[in-house]
Design a protein around this motif. Structure first.
Motif, short mmCIF file in Angstrom:
data_model
loop_
_atom_site.label_atom_id
_atom_site.label_comp_id
_atom_site.label_asym_id
_atom_site.label_seq_id
_atom_site.Cartn_x
_atom_site.Cartn_y
_atom_site.Cartn_z
N SER A 31 0.81 -1.22 0.00
CA SER A 31 0.00 0.00 0.00
C SER A 31 0.84 1.26 0.00
CB SER A 31 -0.93 -0.01 1.21
OG SER A 31 -0.16 0.04 2.41
N LEU A 32 2.14 1.12 0.13
CA LEU A 32 3.01 2.28 0.16
C LEU A 32 3.25 2.79 -1.25
CD1 LEU A 32 5.72 1.15 2.77
CD2 LEU A 32 3.75 2.65 3.14
N PRO A 33 3.69 4.02 -1.42
CA PRO A 33 4.03 4.54 -2.75
C PRO A 33 5.16 3.72 -3.38
CG PRO A 33 3.79 6.34 -1.20
CD PRO A 33 3.74 5.07 -0.40
N THR A 34 5.27 3.80 -4.71
CA THR A 34 6.22 2.98 -5.44
C THR A 34 7.66 3.31 -5.05
OG1 THR A 34 4.66 2.95 -7.30
CG2 THR A 34 6.91 2.24 -7.75
N ASP A 35 7.96 4.59 -4.86
CA ASP A 35 9.34 4.98 -4.52
C ASP A 35 9.75 4.42 -3.16
OD1 ASP A 35 8.73 8.34 -3.19
OD2 ASP A 35 7.45 6.54 -3.27
N LEU A 36 8.84 4.37 -2.19
CA LEU A 36 9.16 3.81 -0.88
C LEU A 36 9.37 2.30 -0.97
CD1 LEU A 36 6.77 5.80 1.51
CD2 LEU A 36 9.20 6.19 1.05
N TYR A 94 12.87 0.38 -0.01
CA TYR A 94 12.93 -0.68 1.00
C TYR A 94 13.60 -1.92 0.43
CZ TYR A 94 11.47 -4.32 4.24
OH TYR A 94 11.47 -5.40 5.09
N LEU A 95 13.27 -2.28 -0.83
CA LEU A 95 13.84 -3.48 -1.43
C LEU A 95 15.34 -3.32 -1.67
CD1 LEU A 95 11.00 -4.34 -4.01
CD2 LEU A 95 11.50 -5.47 -1.82
N GLN A 96 15.78 -2.11 -2.04
CA GLN A 96 17.21 -1.88 -2.24
C GLN A 96 18.00 -2.04 -0.93
OE1 GLN A 96 17.55 1.95 -4.06
NE2 GLN A 96 16.79 1.25 -6.08
#
Length: 716
Positions: free
Chosen positions: A49-54, A58-60
Motif C-alpha cells: 500500500s506504500l508509494p512505489t518509490d518507498l 525498501y527493497l534496495q
C-alpha cells in the motif's frame, strides 16, 4: 509484507505523516501480535500500500548487491568493548575470572529467554495497571547468583534483580556484549581536568585582595562580575564562588567575618589550667551577669536584675554574691563583703614567701575603676627626725579596695568566656531559671522571647493600666530568695572539676577541709573599705568632697587645715563622710548645711560654735614639745595610748570564749581602717604596765598562716 511504523519512518517519512496516512486509510494497516514497551500492540503497515518509490527504496536496502564491509565506527566500537572487557578481567584472579565468565554466560542465556517472552506485561483489572507476567518474575528469581566466589566480593548479586533490570540488560548486551554483566575498569584519567574552573589571573588577584570585604558569596560574585565586564576577565559561576566560601576554614571565616571577639570566644586556643596548687580562697573569680528573668520592682515597673558573683577557683565554692539592678564596682565590693561575712576573708599575703592572694576578673570598667584598683593620692604625715624635732612629710598612698587588702589583680583576656570558670556558673543559673520560672524566664537572647513570657508581659501591661490586680511577674525579693536557695544547693552538691583532674568534690566540704585558718575583717573596717575615696584639702569649714560650698566638718580636722586628707563616702548617704587624717585617725564629719539669712539654722550654728571653741582650746593648750616627741617615753606608753579600752575588753572577752572552745584558728585581719576612731572614752585608760604584762600565745604559730598581723603603719 508488513512493516512497522518505525521501519516506514526510516525510509524517509516523518512519524506524523505516517500516522496520518494510516489513520485516513490511504495506507493499509493492522495491529501486530507484538507489543511495545508500554504494553500496547504495535501498528504494522502493508508494503504494497506504500508509494512505489518507498517500496523500491525498501527493497534496495533489504537486498544488497554484494558483501558490505563494516563501518569504521563499528570496528572501533568492537575493539573498544573488547579492550574494556580485557581490562576488567585482567585485574581479577583466575578463580574470580572463571566464575564471572560462567555467570555472565548464564545471565546472557537468561536475558535471551526474557527477550522471547511476549507479552512481558499485562493489564491487571484489579489495579488498572500493566504488570509483568509471572514468567518474567520467575526469570528474576532465577537470575540470583549462587557462586560463593562472586558473592564474597559482590554480595548484592545474591538478591533477585527487578524486571526493569532484565530489560536494561537486554538493551545493554546488544551494545557491550558480556561486559554488561562484568564491572568495568575505571576509565583512565585525562591529563586535563575539565572540572577546574576557568578564571583569569587578574581576576584571581582581585578576589584574593578583596574577598574579606564581602561576607556573603553573592555580594562578592556581583562585584567580581561587574569588574569582569569592564576588564574582560574570564570568571567562573556563582556556585563556584559559593563552594569556596563553604570550604573556608572555621578559624579564617570567624576571624574575618565575625570579628576578633567571636574568634577568641569560639576558636582561639587557651591554656588549660590546673588549680591544685592553690589554697582555698587564695584566688577568687568574679563577674557580672544580667539574669534571664523579669522581676517586678516596688514601683510596679519590671527589670532584669544583675548578679555579681565571686567563686573560689580551688574549691568551686560560690563565695559571695550580690543582686542589684545595675552592675558597678560597688556591687562587686558588696559581693566581696558577703563572702567575707559568710566564709571568711582571703588568706594574708606573705611577700617574703612569694605567697599572694588574688582576684581574677575580666577587663570591665567596674573592675578597673579607681574605687576597685585604687588611685594614688598625696597626703601629709607627721614624723620625727633622727636628731630630734618634728617635720611634716608629703607622701603618696594608693587607696582602693585591692590595695587596702594587699590583693593581686589578674585580668582575663578580652571576650573569652572560657578564661573565667565563673562563666560556667552563670550558664548553670540560666538553665535553672529556664526550668524553674515559667512566665518570668525571658530567654537568653534579646531577639527571641518565649511565648509564655510574651503572654505574661501582655498581662503586666494590663496591670499597669489598672485592669489587673497584680503583675504576673514575681517580685525582686522573691527571686533573691530563690537564688539564695540555688546557691546553697550548688555549694552542697557534688560537681566534677576538670581543673582538678576530673575529681568530683562538694564545694563546702572542700572549703572546710582546706580553709583551716579563718581570716576575719571587722564589719566597720569592711564598710569603710567599700566606700568611694577622694583626696581633698582641709579648709576653714572642713572638707568639700563634692562641690564648692558643701562642707563637712569635724573638730579633729582643726589641726590639719591646709593639708590633704582622704575622704570616704557612700552614695546612699550624703549627710556625712569619713575622713582619714594623716595621723591614721578616722573621724566622721557631718554636713554643714547653709543657714538662712533671716531664720538661722540652729544646728549649723551650734556645729560651727563647737568647732570654734575646740580650736580655741587647741590654741590655748597646745604644747610645743610633748612627751611623745622625746626619747623619755617607752614603747609601752605609746602602744597604751593607741589602744582603746573598748577594744581591750572585746579582745579579752573573745579570748575567754575561745579558751573553752575548739575549732579552726581565727585571725583578725586588720587594715588601716581599724585605726583609732575619734569618739568619747568613758571607761578607764590602759596603762603602760598592763601592756608590758601582756604575753603572746606561742601556739598560734604552730599552724601556717595563723599569725596575727596588723597591716597599718604607726605614724608616730
Amino acid at each position: 509484507m508488513w512493516l512497522t511504523v518505525d521501519e516506514v519512518v526510516e525510509l524517509g517519512r516523518s512519524r506524523r505523516r505516517v500516522l496520518l496516512k494510516v489513520a485516513s486509510g490511504e495506507w493499509k494497516s493492522r495491529e501486530s501480535e507484538r507489543r511495545g514497551r508500554n504494553g500496547k500492540r504495535l501498528v504494522e503497515v502493508e508494503l504494497a500500500s506504500l508509494p512505489t518509490d518507498l517500496q523500491r527504496l525498501y527493497l534496495q536496502q533489504s537486498t544488497p548487491s554484494g558483501p558490505v564491509a563494516p563501518a569504521e565506527s563499528e570496528v572501533s566500537g568492537v575493539e573498544d568493548t573488547t579492550a574494556r572487557l580485557q581490562a576488567a578481567l585482567v585485574k581479577l584472579s583466575i578463580e574470580e575470572r572463571d566464575a564471572l565468565v560462567v555467570e555472565a554466560q548464564r545471565l546472557a542465556e537468561l536475558v535471551g529467554r526474557y527477550e522471547m517472552i511476549t507479552p512481558k506485561r499485562q493489564l491487571n483489572p484489579g489495579t488498572g495497571k500493566h504488570e509483568f507476567v509471572p514468567a518474567v518474575l520467575a526469570l528474576c528469581e532465577e537470575a540470583r547468583c549462587t557462586s560463593a566466589v562472586i558473592l564474597t566480593k559482590e554480595p548484592s548479586r545474591g538478591d533477585a534483580p527487578s524486571p526493569h533490570t532484565l530489560d536494561g540488560w537486554m538493551r545493554k548486551i546488544k551494545a557491550e556484549g558480556m561486559l554488561a554483566f562484568i564491572r568495568n575498569a575505571p576509565a583512565p584519567k585525562k591529563e586535563y581536568d575539565g572540572r577546574r574552573a576557568a578564571i583569569s589571573p587578574d581576576a584571581v588577584a582581585w578576589v584574593n585582595a578583596n574577598w574579606r570585604s564581602y561576607p556573603n558569596p553573592r555580594h562578592l560574585f556581583k562585584a567580581l562580575q561587574k569588574r569582569a565586564r569592564r576588564e574582560r576577565w574570564v570568571i567562573p559561576s556563582e556556585s563556584w564562588v559559593y563552594r569556596l566560601y563553604r570550604a573556608l576554614p572555621k578559624t579564617v571565616r570567624v576571624a574575618t567575618f565575625d570579628g576578633q571577639k567571636a574568634y577568641v570566644s569560639k576558636c582561639a586556643p587557651h591554656v588549660p589550667r590546673d588549680v591544685s596548687d592553690c589554697d582555698a580562697l587564695q584566688v577568687i573569680c568574679g563577674d557580672h551577669s544580667q539574669r534571664d528573668v523579669t522581676v517586678t520592682l516596688k514601683d510596679g515597673s519590671i527589670a532584669r536584675p544583675w548578679l555579681t558573683l565571686w567563686q573560689d577557683i580551688r574549691t568551686g565554692l560560690l563565695w559571695g554574691w550580690h543582686l542589684d539592678l545595675v552592675p558597678s564596682s560597688f556591687t562587686a565590693g558588696m559581693a566581696y563583703a558577703d563572702g567575707v561575712r559568710n566564709y571568711g576573708a582571703q588568706p594574708l599575703s606573705r611577700p617574703d614567701s612569694n605567697y599572694f592572694s588574688h582576684v581574677y576578673t575580666d577587663q570591665g570598667r567596674d573592675y578597673k575603676s579607681k574605687n576597685w584598683d585604687g588611685q594614688v593620692i598625696a597626703v601629709h604625715q607627721a614624723a620625727m627626725r633622727i636628731e630630734g624635732g618634728l617635720e611634716v612629710l608629703r607622701t603618696q598612698r594608693r587607696i582602693g579596695f585591692l590595695g587596702e587588702l594587699d590583693l593581686k589583680h589578674i585580668l582575663a583576656r578580652g571576650y573569652n568566656a572560657r578564661e573565667k570558670p565563673v562563666e560556667r556558673v552563670h550558664k548553670d543559673i540560666s538553665d535553672w531559671e529556664q526550668n524553674t520560672f515559667a512566665a518570668e524566664f525571658c530567654g537568653r537572647d534579646a531577639k527571641n522571647k518565649p511565648d509564655r513570657w510574651r503572654d505574661a508581659y501582655a498581662q503586666h501591661q494590663r496591670f499597669v493600666k489598672g485592669k489587673r490586680s497584680e503583675s504576673p511577674f514575681m517580685a525582686l525579693e522573691d527571686y533573691r530568695e530563690a537564688l539564695a536557695g540555688f546557691i546553697h544547693e550548688y555549694n552542697t552538691s557534688e560537681h566534677e572539676r576538670v581543673t582538678l583532674g576530673g575529681a568530683r568534690v562538694v564545694p563546702v566540704e572542700e572549703y572546710r577541709r582546706l580553709y583551716t585558718t579563718r581570716y576575719e575583717i571587722a564589719e566597720e573596717a569592711l564598710a569603710l573599705l567599700l566606700m568611694k575615696a577622694v583626696r581633698r584639702k582641709v579648709g576653714k569649714n572642713g572638707v568639700e568632697p563634692f562641690r564648692r560650698g558643701q562642707a563637712y566638718l569635724h573638730e579633729s580636722m582643726s589641726l590639719w587645715k591646709g593639708k590633704d586628707v582622704e575622704v570616704r563616702y557612700t552614695e546612699n548617704d550624703y549627710s556625712r563622710v569619713w575622713v582619714v587624717l594623716p595621723d591614721a585617725k578616722i573621724c566622721e564629719a557631718q554636713l554643714v548645711s547653709r543657714s538662712p539669712f533671716l531664720t538661722p539654722n540652729k544646728q549649723t550654728m551650734k556645729m560651727v560654735a563647737e568647732a570654734a571653741a575646740h580650736e580655741r582650746k587647741v590654741i590655748r593648750d597646745f604644747n610645743f614639745i610633748t612627751m611623745s616627741r622625746i626619747r623619755g617615753e617607752s614603747v609601752e606608753d605609746r602602744v597604751a595610748a593607741l589602744i582603746e579600752p573598748e577594744q581591750v575588753e572585746a579582745v579579752a572577752e573573745q579570748q575567754a570564749v575561745a579558751g573553752g572552745a575548739s575549732g579552726p584558728a581565727r585571725v583578725q585581719r586588720m587594715t588601716r581602717m581599724d585605726g583609732r576612731k575619734l569618739r568619747a572614752v568613758t571607761t578607764r585608760q590602759v596603762t603602760a604596765s598592763e601592756v608590758a604584762s601582756v604575753h603572746g600565745d606561742a601556739e598560734m604559730f604552730d599552724a601556717p598562716d595563723r599569725s596575727r598581723v596588723r597591716e597599718f603603719d604607726y605614724d608616730d
